[in-house]
Design a protein around this motif. Sequence first.
Motif, PDB file in Angstrom:
ATOM      1  N   ASP A  63       4.387   8.439  -9.541  1.00  0.00           N
ATOM      2  CA  ASP A  63       3.319   7.947 -10.422  1.00  0.00           C
ATOM      3  C   ASP A  63       3.836   6.877 -11.375  1.00  0.00           C
ATOM      4  O   ASP A  63       3.057   6.252 -12.093  1.00  0.00           O
ATOM      5  CB  ASP A  63       2.767   9.101 -11.285  1.00  0.00           C
ATOM      6  CG  ASP A  63       2.011  10.082 -10.431  1.00  0.00           C
ATOM      7  OD1 ASP A  63       1.473   9.661  -9.384  1.00  0.00           O
ATOM      8  OD2 ASP A  63       1.979  11.286 -10.800  1.00  0.00           O
ATOM      9  N   ASP A  64       5.122   6.695 -11.407  1.00  0.00           N
ATOM     10  CA  ASP A  64       5.714   5.732 -12.328  1.00  0.00           C
ATOM     11  C   ASP A  64       5.588   4.325 -11.721  1.00  0.00           C
ATOM     12  O   ASP A  64       6.192   4.033 -10.676  1.00  0.00           O
ATOM     13  CB  ASP A  64       7.194   6.130 -12.530  1.00  0.00           C
ATOM     14  CG  ASP A  64       7.931   5.190 -13.457  1.00  0.00           C
ATOM     15  OD1 ASP A  64       7.658   3.972 -13.413  1.00  0.00           O
ATOM     16  OD2 ASP A  64       8.780   5.666 -14.222  1.00  0.00           O
ATOM     17  N   ALA A  65       4.816   3.470 -12.381  1.00  0.00           N
ATOM     18  CA  ALA A  65       4.481   2.156 -11.800  1.00  0.00           C
ATOM     19  C   ALA A  65       5.729   1.299 -11.571  1.00  0.00           C
ATOM     20  O   ALA A  65       5.850   0.627 -10.540  1.00  0.00           O
ATOM     21  CB  ALA A  65       3.510   1.426 -12.712  1.00  0.00           C
TER      22      ALA A  65
ATOM     23  N   ARG B 112       1.424  -4.413 -11.843  1.00  0.00           N
ATOM     24  CA  ARG B 112       0.228  -4.404 -10.989  1.00  0.00           C
ATOM     25  C   ARG B 112      -0.935  -3.727 -11.694  1.00  0.00           C
ATOM     26  O   ARG B 112      -0.760  -2.825 -12.481  1.00  0.00           O
ATOM     27  CB  ARG B 112       0.503  -3.626  -9.694  1.00  0.00           C
ATOM     28  CG  ARG B 112       1.348  -4.403  -8.730  1.00  0.00           C
ATOM     29  CD  ARG B 112       1.999  -3.611  -7.621  1.00  0.00           C
ATOM     30  NE  ARG B 112       1.257  -2.585  -6.952  1.00  0.00           N
ATOM     31  CZ  ARG B 112       1.062  -2.530  -5.627  1.00  0.00           C
ATOM     32  NH1 ARG B 112       1.450  -3.482  -4.842  1.00  0.00           N
ATOM     33  NH2 ARG B 112       0.469  -1.525  -5.069  1.00  0.00           N
ATOM     34  N   ALA B 113      -2.146  -4.173 -11.371  1.00  0.00           N
ATOM     35  CA  ALA B 113      -3.360  -3.485 -11.811  1.00  0.00           C
ATOM     36  C   ALA B 113      -4.236  -3.359 -10.578  1.00  0.00           C
ATOM     37  O   ALA B 113      -4.087  -4.119  -9.623  1.00  0.00           O
ATOM     38  CB  ALA B 113      -4.061  -4.297 -12.885  1.00  0.00           C
TER      39      ALA B 113
ATOM     40  N   VAL C 151       0.849  -1.184   0.000  1.00  0.00           N
ATOM     41  CA  VAL C 151       0.000   0.000   0.000  1.00  0.00           C
ATOM     42  C   VAL C 151       0.891   1.243   0.000  1.00  0.00           C
ATOM     43  O   VAL C 151       1.578   1.527   0.978  1.00  0.00           O
ATOM     44  CB  VAL C 151      -0.924  -0.006   1.241  1.00  0.00           C
ATOM     45  CG1 VAL C 151      -1.823   1.211   1.265  1.00  0.00           C
ATOM     46  CG2 VAL C 151      -1.751  -1.292   1.257  1.00  0.00           C
ATOM     47  N   ASP C 152       0.885   1.968  -1.122  1.00  0.00           N
ATOM     48  CA  ASP C 152       1.836   3.061  -1.318  1.00  0.00           C
ATOM     49  C   ASP C 152       1.864   4.030  -0.136  1.00  0.00           C
ATOM     50  O   ASP C 152       2.925   4.423   0.326  1.00  0.00           O
ATOM     51  CB  ASP C 152       1.495   3.842  -2.597  1.00  0.00           C
ATOM     52  CG  ASP C 152       1.786   3.022  -3.847  1.00  0.00           C
ATOM     53  OD1 ASP C 152       2.359   1.926  -3.717  1.00  0.00           O
ATOM     54  OD2 ASP C 152       1.423   3.469  -4.953  1.00  0.00           O
ATOM     55  N   GLU C 153       0.686   4.423   0.347  1.00  0.00           N
ATOM     56  CA  GLU C 153       0.701   5.469   1.371  1.00  0.00           C
ATOM     57  C   GLU C 153       1.268   4.969   2.706  1.00  0.00           C
ATOM     58  O   GLU C 153       1.812   5.751   3.469  1.00  0.00           O
ATOM     59  CB  GLU C 153      -0.685   6.106   1.536  1.00  0.00           C
ATOM     60  CG  GLU C 153      -1.590   5.444   2.518  1.00  0.00           C
ATOM     61  CD  GLU C 153      -2.789   6.327   2.872  1.00  0.00           C
ATOM     62  OE1 GLU C 153      -3.357   6.986   1.982  1.00  0.00           O
ATOM     63  OE2 GLU C 153      -3.164   6.332   4.062  1.00  0.00           O
TER      64      GLU C 153
ATOM     65  N   GLN D 280      11.027   0.739  -5.692  1.00  0.00           N
ATOM     66  CA  GLN D 280      11.161   1.232  -4.309  1.00  0.00           C
ATOM     67  C   GLN D 280      10.549   0.240  -3.324  1.00  0.00           C
ATOM     68  O   GLN D 280      11.085  -0.036  -2.264  1.00  0.00           O
ATOM     69  CB  GLN D 280      10.460   2.584  -4.151  1.00  0.00           C
ATOM     70  CG  GLN D 280      11.180   3.716  -4.839  1.00  0.00           C
ATOM     71  CD  GLN D 280      10.513   5.060  -4.570  1.00  0.00           C
ATOM     72  OE1 GLN D 280       9.828   5.252  -3.585  1.00  0.00           O
ATOM     73  NE2 GLN D 280      10.716   6.001  -5.488  1.00  0.00           N
ATOM     74  N   ARG D 281       9.395  -0.298  -3.708  1.00  0.00           N
ATOM     75  CA  ARG D 281       8.677  -1.232  -2.843  1.00  0.00           C
ATOM     76  C   ARG D 281       9.555  -2.452  -2.532  1.00  0.00           C
ATOM     77  O   ARG D 281       9.660  -2.883  -1.389  1.00  0.00           O
ATOM     78  CB  ARG D 281       7.403  -1.687  -3.577  1.00  0.00           C
ATOM     79  CG  ARG D 281       6.399  -2.439  -2.744  1.00  0.00           C
ATOM     80  CD  ARG D 281       5.200  -2.919  -3.572  1.00  0.00           C
ATOM     81  NE  ARG D 281       4.761  -2.020  -4.621  1.00  0.00           N
ATOM     82  CZ  ARG D 281       4.072  -0.906  -4.425  1.00  0.00           C
ATOM     83  NH1 ARG D 281       3.721  -0.559  -3.215  1.00  0.00           N
ATOM     84  NH2 ARG D 281       3.715  -0.133  -5.432  1.00  0.00           N
ATOM     85  N   ALA D 282      10.193  -2.977  -3.583  1.00  0.00           N
ATOM     86  CA  ALA D 282      11.022  -4.177  -3.387  1.00  0.00           C
ATOM     87  C   ALA D 282      12.203  -3.863  -2.470  1.00  0.00           C
ATOM     88  O   ALA D 282      12.572  -4.668  -1.599  1.00  0.00           O
ATOM     89  CB  ALA D 282      11.508  -4.691  -4.737  1.00  0.00           C
TER      90      ALA D 282
END
Length: 476
Positions: free
Chosen positions: A185-187, A320-321, A176-178, A193-195
Amino acid sequence: MHMKGTKSNFPKDFLWGASSSAFQIEGGWDEGGKGPTVADVNSFKRSEIQADSKVASDFYHHWEEDIWLMKELGMKIYRFSIAWARIVPDGDGEVNQEGIDFYNKVIDCLLEHGIEPFITLYHFDLPYALVEKYNGWESRECVKAFDRYARICFEAFGDRVTCWQVHNEQNLMVRVDERVNITTDDAWEADRQRAQMDYHMFLAHALAVKACHSIIPNGKIGPAVSSTCTYPETNKPEDVWAARMNDWFKTDYCLDMHYYGRYPGYYMRYLEERNIVPVMEPEDEEILKGADMDFIAVNYYRTICVRHLPVDETHPVGERAYPINEVDFDMYGYFHHIKNENLAASEYGAQIDPLGLRTVLNSYHQKYHLPLIITENGLGAADTLTEDEKVHDEYRISYLRAHIQAISQAIEDGVQVMGYSPWSFIDILSSHQGFRKRYGFVYVNREDHDVKDLRRVKKDSYFWYKRVIETNGEEL
Ligand code: BG6
């Protein structure tokens, strides 16, 4: 209404409890030297439309009264979180003695009332200063900061607290980004970053587990995992595979990483396919190895149903979608969420499935052979306070009863379950529905934009759960 004579498989020392988290109940968001957190800043963005974390349930000023209510309920454990930014306001600088004093008072009061504190170190509330300084978990500095914070807590509270959780739902939080403050905005960049953040959280987890074992004699520590089980829409092999992947990809990879200290093959392949393998350092192998968790804490609310989602010309494998929300995202080449027509849903759409909990408990037991404890399970609903000061939440009682029965069956299946600590002790600030969606055994008299008198009112479920605890689950 109690169902008498239910066969109970709960051991005598079963830990009946209830749960909460700091930013969702404490309030006092800038009192006592506390710094702002990611959870605060994001809740303020929604202040216009719902309650934020400024007052929440005001546990910061009501803790004594609330602990009295816990005692009266008969709770054996209370699972709550410490706000990192109360202890170290800017994440890695000065220690705030006032913060330590606050939790000392809470811990001592719990113990005086015979309730064992069960502490989560980090429940979605990263000190915001760490975002400003390092972009939070993207940086190894954050790992160092967490290791230090964890040690400060073990040193300060470890003489009285033996049971700890590291991160709450790392596997969900990172999606969850937040929650982890991913703002691009770049998927692809978001996934990179998430990884990296996820990997750093794994390092922090391992360091905290080892620190706990070295600082606290008899210290017990483990992760709290967002848990579910995914059903295939049909028995087509690719749908069955998609269901497996949804569980493996969103939960099991995380447990495997904690358990074995390395990513499973399918997860490494995803990271490579997506070209987002995190930066790892040579010493990490040593850090991740042998960080033996003592238990797995299961947070369980509902189950999921998926079908296979093929890649197409515009969407590569692993992208992701978002059909529903970030928690239940779809992924090309893997899975697409659909509604399970066989299950009823809560008013907020969670598909209610007690049998799914039995499945999850059995599957973790078979895979990891560790004791399990349920640290979240509950029904979010818009409760109504009647004129004669009652909350008739029969729907919540039905939900909890069915899940307790499922746990009892899992114990009969041979699973070692240490305790049950549902969500939540008191009404909390819910992420997207503020105080419109309530989970507690205790009602907090406030609305999203009117804090009223914050009076505590015992719901029907409170009296019901009290009896469940008194009878060790014989009367449900
Ligand atoms: C869990 C979190 O995932 O879900 C809790 O650990 C949260 O913090 C709970 O409150 C319920 O989610 P929500 O969105 O209904 O508040």
